[in-house]
Scaffold this motif. Structure first.
Motif: not given
Length: 218
Positions: A42-46, A77-83, A114-115, A140-142
């Motif tokens: 699961a996504g509970v780890r990096p 990866r939320k930063d990649l997802g945003n991009a 968290p990212r 972390k993403i704000v």
């Protein structure tokens, strides 16, 4: 267990093991009769840990279900997802960097997350004026908070046609006075999935307009 049950329904025989055992067995050639590998991490780890099983399976040329390590990294990866979403023309809430902390504090509310953890681990809603420089630690993403509903739209590859399918939108609606001010955080997910507070969240599914599905697919 639902994944294993689904496999059994199509006549497959699932074999469960922990990651250490999996790596030991596949590296020593003891999983040669295994047709495919499914990661239940699961996504509970990096994300780097999340992609471990698919990466090892690919190294030993075993098909991996449901997706490869690079797909997991790009999707989780939320930063990649945003991009990726922004480049595709989808609206993405403004992201603030550590050097913009003072500006971010002028927002009424912010989401800090968290990212690369899934399951809404570490997700929190904070008042802008309460934002602390430490909220940016560890990548972390704000982001600016956008009132609304939590919507999940699944996109998957049809293995028979090798085409992208866009599923119905799943909307989680909380039963509370200001539902659009609510976030689907870890506590809400545990309550819903655990069954102890199912009545506090309603899950509804809506088909997307064809042009919306086409835009996502594109």
């Amino acid at each position: 267990m639902s994944y294993g049950e689904a496999l059994e329904r199509i006549g497959a025989v699932p074999c469960y093991c922990d990651i250490d055992t999996f790596i030991d067995r596949i590296s020593s050639g003891k999983l040669n009769d295994c047709d495919a590998v499914m990661s239940l991490n699961a996504g509970v780890r990096p994300v780097s840990h999340f992609a471990l099983v698919p990466a090892v399976a690919q190294w030993f040329r075993k098909p991996i279900i449901p997706c490869t390590a690079d797909t997991i990294i790009a999707g989780e990866r939320k930063d990649l997802g945003n991009a990726l979403a922004s480049k595709a023309g989808l609206q993405v809430p403004r992201v603030y960097g550590p050097h913009e902390c003072a500006e971010a504090q002028s927002e009424a509310r912010l989401v800090v997350k968290p990212r690369d953890l899934g399951g809404s681990f570490g997700l929190k809603l904070v008042e802008g004026k309460m934002l602390d420089p430490s909220d940016f630690d560890g990548g972390k993403i704000v982001q600016a908070f956008v009132p609304g509903y939590d919507v999940t739209v699944p996109v998957f590859v049809d293995a028979n046609t090798n085409t992208l399918n866009v599923g119905d939108a799943t909307v989680y609606v909380p039963i509370q006075p200001n539902p659009t001010e609510w976030i689907y955080d870890r506590h809400a997910k545990e309550t819903y999935v655990g069954g102890s507070g199912v009545s506090t969240v309603t899950r509804k599914q809506y088909p997307l307009e064809p042009r919306a599905a086409d835009r996502i697919r594109a």
